[in-house]
Design a protein around this motif. Structure first.
Motif, mmCIF file in Angstrom:
data_model
loop_
_atom_site.group_PDB
_atom_site.id
_atom_site.type_symbol
_atom_site.label_atom_id
_atom_site.label_comp_id
_atom_site.label_asym_id
_atom_site.label_seq_id
_atom_site.Cartn_x
_atom_site.Cartn_y
_atom_site.Cartn_z
ATOM 1 N N SER A 95 0.855 -1.183 0.000
ATOM 2 C CA SER A 95 0.000 0.000 0.000
ATOM 3 C C SER A 95 0.895 1.238 0.000
ATOM 4 O O SER A 95 2.115 1.139 0.126
ATOM 5 C CB SER A 95 -0.958 0.018 1.193
ATOM 6 N N LYS A 96 0.263 2.396 -0.145
ATOM 7 C CA LYS A 96 0.997 3.647 -0.306
ATOM 8 C C LYS A 96 0.234 4.789 0.360
ATOM 9 O O LYS A 96 -0.972 4.680 0.601
ATOM 10 C CB LYS A 96 1.165 4.003 -1.789
ATOM 11 N N ALA A 97 0.969 5.876 0.588
ATOM 12 C CA ALA A 97 0.339 7.123 1.011
ATOM 13 C C ALA A 97 1.136 8.269 0.427
ATOM 14 O O ALA A 97 2.364 8.201 0.348
ATOM 15 C CB ALA A 97 0.294 7.227 2.531
ATOM 16 N N GLY A 98 0.445 9.320 0.014
ATOM 17 C CA GLY A 98 1.124 10.467 -0.565
ATOM 18 C C GLY A 98 0.176 11.410 -1.274
ATOM 19 O O GLY A 98 0.506 12.575 -1.522
ATOM 20 N N TYR A 99 -1.016 10.918 -1.603
ATOM 21 C CA TYR A 99 -2.030 11.764 -2.240
ATOM 22 C C TYR A 99 -3.154 12.060 -1.236
ATOM 23 O O TYR A 99 -3.254 11.428 -0.185
ATOM 24 C CB TYR A 99 -2.581 11.082 -3.486
ATOM 25 N N TYR A 100 -4.011 12.988 -1.608
ATOM 26 C CA TYR A 100 -5.057 13.475 -0.696
ATOM 27 C C TYR A 100 -5.959 12.345 -0.192
ATOM 28 O O TYR A 100 -6.442 11.536 -0.968
ATOM 29 C CB TYR A 100 -5.919 14.515 -1.422
ATOM 30 N N MET A 101 -6.187 12.346 1.131
ATOM 31 C CA MET A 101 -7.080 11.356 1.732
ATOM 32 C C MET A 101 -8.146 11.963 2.638
ATOM 33 O O MET A 101 -9.269 11.503 2.672
ATOM 34 C CB MET A 101 -6.272 10.315 2.517
ATOM 35 N N TRP A 102 -7.791 12.973 3.420
ATOM 36 C CA TRP A 102 -8.806 13.576 4.296
ATOM 37 C C TRP A 102 -8.508 15.065 4.460
ATOM 38 O O TRP A 102 -7.393 15.517 4.226
ATOM 39 C CB TRP A 102 -8.871 12.864 5.657
ATOM 40 N N PRO A 103 -9.533 15.867 4.835
ATOM 41 C CA PRO A 103 -9.380 17.325 4.901
ATOM 42 C C PRO A 103 -8.438 17.767 6.020
ATOM 43 O O PRO A 103 -8.176 17.021 6.965
ATOM 44 C CB PRO A 103 -10.809 17.822 5.139
ATOM 45 N N GLY A 104 -7.969 18.986 5.862
ATOM 46 C CA GLY A 104 -7.059 19.533 6.861
ATOM 47 C C GLY A 104 -5.610 19.370 6.432
ATOM 48 O O GLY A 104 -5.306 18.790 5.388
ATOM 49 N N PRO A 105 -4.693 19.843 7.260
ATOM 50 C CA PRO A 105 -3.271 19.865 6.876
ATOM 51 C C PRO A 105 -2.531 18.541 7.032
ATOM 52 O O PRO A 105 -1.346 18.473 6.704
ATOM 53 C CB PRO A 105 -2.685 20.921 7.825
ATOM 54 N N TYR A 106 -3.203 17.488 7.522
ATOM 55 C CA TYR A 106 -2.478 16.247 7.825
ATOM 56 C C TYR A 106 -2.902 15.068 6.960
ATOM 57 O O TYR A 106 -2.571 13.922 7.275
ATOM 58 C CB TYR A 106 -2.664 15.874 9.307
ATOM 59 N N GLY A 107 -3.652 15.340 5.871
ATOM 60 C CA GLY A 107 -4.183 14.236 5.073
ATOM 61 C C GLY A 107 -3.640 14.145 3.671
ATOM 62 O O GLY A 107 -4.327 13.657 2.771
ATOM 63 N N ASP A 108 -2.400 14.595 3.464
ATOM 64 C CA ASP A 108 -1.848 14.622 2.114
ATOM 65 C C ASP A 108 -0.321 14.707 2.200
ATOM 66 O O ASP A 108 0.251 15.011 3.249
ATOM 67 C CB ASP A 108 -2.401 15.843 1.363
ATOM 68 N N TRP A 109 0.339 14.400 1.112
ATOM 69 C CA TRP A 109 1.775 14.567 0.909
ATOM 70 C C TRP A 109 2.659 13.605 1.714
ATOM 71 O O TRP A 109 2.360 12.432 1.755
ATOM 72 C CB TRP A 109 2.182 16.033 1.105
ATOM 73 N N GLY A 110 3.735 14.096 2.366
ATOM 74 C CA GLY A 110 4.736 13.163 2.871
ATOM 75 C C GLY A 110 5.250 13.399 4.272
ATOM 76 O O GLY A 110 6.369 12.995 4.602
ATOM 77 N N SER A 111 4.445 14.035 5.116
ATOM 78 C CA SER A 111 4.902 14.252 6.494
ATOM 79 C C SER A 111 4.864 12.936 7.275
ATOM 80 O O SER A 111 4.143 11.997 6.930
ATOM 81 C CB SER A 111 4.012 15.280 7.205
ATOM 82 N N ARG A 112 5.627 12.889 8.338
ATOM 83 C CA ARG A 112 5.616 11.725 9.240
ATOM 84 C C ARG A 112 4.201 11.497 9.778
ATOM 85 O O ARG A 112 3.711 10.372 9.828
ATOM 86 C CB ARG A 112 6.600 11.978 10.386
ATOM 87 N N LYS A 113 3.549 12.587 10.158
ATOM 88 C CA LYS A 113 2.186 12.521 10.698
ATOM 89 C C LYS A 113 1.244 11.809 9.717
ATOM 90 O O LYS A 113 0.516 10.888 10.092
ATOM 91 C CB LYS A 113 1.688 13.942 10.981
ATOM 92 N N TYR A 114 1.285 12.241 8.451
ATOM 93 C CA TYR A 114 0.356 11.680 7.459
ATOM 94 C C TYR A 114 0.689 10.234 7.127
ATOM 95 O O TYR A 114 -0.209 9.381 7.078
ATOM 96 C CB TYR A 114 0.382 12.539 6.199
#
Length: 330
Positions: A95-114
């Motif tokens: 699986s992957k993460a990096g594109y938009y998933m949920w609203p707000g500043p923590y649901g997209d891109w490549g931060s540790r949080k996201y």
């Protein structure tokens, strides 16, 4: 009850991923389309069963696959419960993460949080304790690459992924990722770039970086979203993706007369090789062993069978390669 084909490993070819201990099938199945909440579950179920019966052991997902986002993972999670539970350890699930998933500043891109939050959500949808490969789906221009790679390293050390990969990173970004992860003690396993006869950007440095550093590769869109199949030999069919004006991907502007002429010429070479155009296009991406696996999509079992048939004839002679190159550069 589903019982897997006992001869499933006899025909498929398995390739080592870079310098790792992992093998991937030459043909892997992506769940980008046709396995979401808007699709028929039983069709997706039939496709997944057939894929595994054909020796496809690698199933590639992402948090946003569907539509709607997340629904492809939910669908595969149901399959793991109903059909694939006895075979989990025979599968590579990514699986992957990096594109938009949920609203707000923590649901997209490549931060540790996201990345960490997204993987936790993915594991719940899949009903798994870990995935085999977890990817950073795209580089984040606003997050230090060190933070993204440290998140991937943390995920492996948490036991939530066995290996990590990256997707859509260019050669320079990939080299940086390799070096950071090496220092952290979690080697970069694999890169997932877009690559086909019609889209060859990886040949401009990326494949060299991967080869030099012992990193594997799995090509997505190896059939150029259907252009390199018999679907567009005579123009744009009414039921095709390109015919839908709402499609954000392949559209009518991509299927020009010049492109159709190239497709027809390539198809003639494929016929001379005793292959479908799709089979030759997949074999071409796998030529020379620089690409570990091709990642296909499918909406019909016949498409799956045709794609897997590519492994029966992966070799090209110099004359064929020169003829293909002439068509592509015309």
């Amino acid at each position: 009850m589903y019982s897997a084909n006992e001869h499933r490993y006899e025909e498929m070819k398995y390739n080592r991923v870079g310098k790792s201990g992992l093998l991937l099938p030459a043909v892997s199945l992506g769940l980008w389309h046709n396995f979401g909440g808007v699709d028929t579950f039983e069709n997706g179920r039939a496709l997944l069963r057939k894929a595994f019966d054909l020796g496809i052991t690698h199933f590639d997902l992402a948090n946003n696959y569907g539509p709607p986002a997340g629904s492809a993972e939910e669908m595969f999670g149901k399959m793991l419960k109903s059909d694939f539970a006895p075979y989990r350890d025979e599968m590579i699930i990514s699986s992957k993460a990096g594109y938009y998933m949920w609203p707000g500043p923590y649901g997209d891109w490549g931060s540790r949080k996201y990345l960490i939050a997204s993987l936790d959500q993915s594991l719940k949808r899949l009903g798994l304790d870990y995935v085999d490969i977890f990817y950073s789906h795209r580089p984040d221009p606003n997050t230090p690459i060190e933070e993204t790679m440290m998140a991937l390293d943390h995920i492996v050390k948490q036991g939530k992924a066995l290996y990590v990969g990256i997707s859509n990173y260019n050669a320079e970004q990939t080299k940086a990722a390799v070096e950071i992860l090496r220092e952290l003690g979690t080697p970069l396993l694999i890169h997932q770039p877009r690559y086909s006869m019609f889209d060859r950007w990886v040949e401009d440095g990326l494949l060299d970086v991967l080869e030099e550093n012992g990193v594997g590769s799995i090509a997505f869109s190896p059939l150029a979203q259907g252009l390199l199949t018999n679907k567009y030999l005579h123009g744009i069919p009414e039921d095709s993706r390109a015919a839908k004006t709402t499609s954000p991907f392949l559209n009518a502007n991509d299927v020009k007369e010049e492109t159709i002429n190239k497709v027809q010429a390539l198809n003639e070479i494929a016929q001379q090789r005793g292959q479908s155009l799709a089979q030759m296009a997949l074999a071409w991406v796998l030529r020379g062993g620089r690409v570990t696996s091709v990642l296909i999509g499918a909406s019909k079992i016949s498409q799956l069978e045709d794609s897997v048939g590519a492994i029966q004839h992966l070799d090209f002679d110099d004359e064929e390669l020169q003829a293909i190159e002439k068509i592509l550069k015309a």
